[in-house]
Design a protein around this motif. Sequence first.
Motif, PDB file in Angstrom:
ATOM      1  N   HIS A 264       0.833  -1.195   0.000  1.00 28.49           N
ATOM      2  CA  HIS A 264       0.000   0.000   0.000  1.00 28.49           C
ATOM      3  C   HIS A 264       0.873   1.252   0.000  1.00 28.49           C
ATOM      4  O   HIS A 264       1.994   1.240   0.497  1.00 28.49           O
ATOM      5  CB  HIS A 264      -0.919   0.001   1.223  1.00 28.49           C
ATOM      6  CG  HIS A 264      -2.053  -0.981   1.098  1.00 28.49           C
ATOM      7  ND1 HIS A 264      -3.335  -0.685   1.457  1.00 28.49           N
ATOM      8  CD2 HIS A 264      -2.092  -2.253   0.642  1.00 28.49           C
ATOM      9  CE1 HIS A 264      -4.113  -1.720   1.238  1.00 28.49           C
ATOM     10  NE2 HIS A 264      -3.370  -2.687   0.760  1.00 28.49           N
ATOM     11  N   VAL A 266       1.040   5.523   0.762  1.00 25.46           N
ATOM     12  CA  VAL A 266       0.483   6.760   1.313  1.00 25.46           C
ATOM     13  C   VAL A 266       0.962   7.912   0.449  1.00 25.46           C
ATOM     14  O   VAL A 266       2.151   8.009   0.114  1.00 25.46           O
ATOM     15  CB  VAL A 266       0.937   6.958   2.776  1.00 25.46           C
ATOM     16  CG1 VAL A 266       0.455   8.302   3.305  1.00 25.46           C
ATOM     17  CG2 VAL A 266       0.413   5.827   3.643  1.00 25.46           C
ATOM     18  N   GLN A 351      -5.915   8.323   5.282  1.00 25.36           N
ATOM     19  CA  GLN A 351      -4.938   7.278   4.949  1.00 25.36           C
ATOM     20  C   GLN A 351      -5.475   5.878   5.223  1.00 25.36           C
ATOM     21  O   GLN A 351      -4.719   4.949   5.519  1.00 25.36           O
ATOM     22  CB  GLN A 351      -3.646   7.504   5.737  1.00 25.36           C
ATOM     23  CG  GLN A 351      -2.912   8.769   5.352  1.00 25.36           C
ATOM     24  CD  GLN A 351      -1.585   8.921   6.071  1.00 25.36           C
ATOM     25  OE1 GLN A 351      -1.004   7.951   6.574  1.00 25.36           O
ATOM     26  NE2 GLN A 351      -1.083  10.137   6.126  1.00 25.36           N
ATOM     27  N   THR A 356      -5.234   3.628   0.346  1.00 25.35           N
ATOM     28  CA  THR A 356      -3.815   3.351   0.074  1.00 25.35           C
ATOM     29  C   THR A 356      -3.658   2.098  -0.790  1.00 25.35           C
ATOM     30  O   THR A 356      -2.549   1.776  -1.212  1.00 25.35           O
ATOM     31  CB  THR A 356      -3.043   3.148   1.393  1.00 25.35           C
ATOM     32  OG1 THR A 356      -3.622   2.062   2.117  1.00 25.35           O
ATOM     33  CG2 THR A 356      -3.076   4.415   2.239  1.00 25.35           C
TER      34      THR A 356
END
Length: 443
Positions: A264, A266, A351, A356
Amino acid sequence: MPRKFFNDIEIKSLSNNPYVKSVSSKGITYTDEFKRILIAESNSGKLPRTIFEENGFDIEVLGIVRVQRAASRWRTAYKKEGVLGLQDTRRGNSGRPTQKELSLEEKNARLEAQIQLLRAENELLKKLDMMERGLKRVKVSAESKFLLIRSVIEKYELKNMVFFLCEISGVSRSGYYNYFSSESRERRDQREKKDLIIKENILKAFHFKRRSKGARSIKMTLEGQFHITYNLKRIRRIMKKYKIVCPIRRANPYKKMLKATQEHSVLPNLLNREFKQEIPGKVLLTDITYLYYGEGKKAYLSTIKDSSTNEILAYNVSNRLTLDLATDTLIKLKKNKRVKFANGAFIHSDQGSHYTSPTFQKHVKKLGLGQSMSRRGNCWDNAPQESFFGHFKDETYIKQCNSLEELKKEIKNYMTYYNNFRYQWNLKKMTPVEYRNHLHNVA
């Protein structure tokens, strides 16, 4: 090449090696254990010369030809008869297996021994695999493997097979014998008694005031109420060992599933709280909220909101918090023909694992949008979206809905009302749709 003979000094030196059974001037007999070591280490890619040297043999004394022939002979025997082929069937110390004709009883006994070994090996590997699956592919402890090896040996009445079974289980033979030594058993018994005392104290704190607690709360309760101090790691170990589970605030299983397969990412905060840019289709806000309805039922609502006009451009309702909840909202946004993206348009979120996710981010790129994220733990970076959820829960009748279909119907009616008929003071007393048209006319 002439055959190498050993002199008295070489015979004495070779006899001191623990893997030598006997030695004469003409030949050498190795232990069954060393043969198994060579087979095991050969399978991992080591050369016979290296294996002999690592186990204390001088290649100059033995001669490389003797080493290579012995290794070849043992590999052939192992391929033909398995571990039984490595057992010593020689007479004296000199040489080769005798070509003795076995009786029918001896043949049956040997065949039965081979079958028992194969059954034991198969059962051991099968149980190890099942244990790993039960632990979600977490490595099985050496202690569990030792106990499993012992049970297999006792079940199939195997002799001299500890090294082989330890080898295929990935544990050491010395560790196996040490585990079942009397000293080791005494240490385990003492530790078990201590653990039981700690367990009882933990349970006192766990049930204190009839409120369930996690490890940190248990630690503080023990210190504050019972004047007992334990290390937090010890408390967690005992809770795990005796399956003392705190039922509140467990990890979200859907988030684990989302993160299980891909990495993932951010992304930076492009919005910086500049919510009112007076350009429809420029800044889109998205988030997910919980909805409690009926008799203890729960659903989830995902929305995409135009930050400049407050219009809800797309939404999705589900009773499961899966990745589809967010990606299907993007698909509905794409199908909304009233939506026209401005130059440099991007979608902003927190987030959360949905946003993400590589899958979600790929959908965003297909729409031609950029992506922005709030700073970690800062709800003010997406304040208008949070504000909408607050008004939504105050003004809808979701608690009166008894089914998911009723809930979806109520949400649909509210979204129509909100976009077209709910006037907002900060939109010059217009509805979101009216304000969107107003901005287009001004531009």
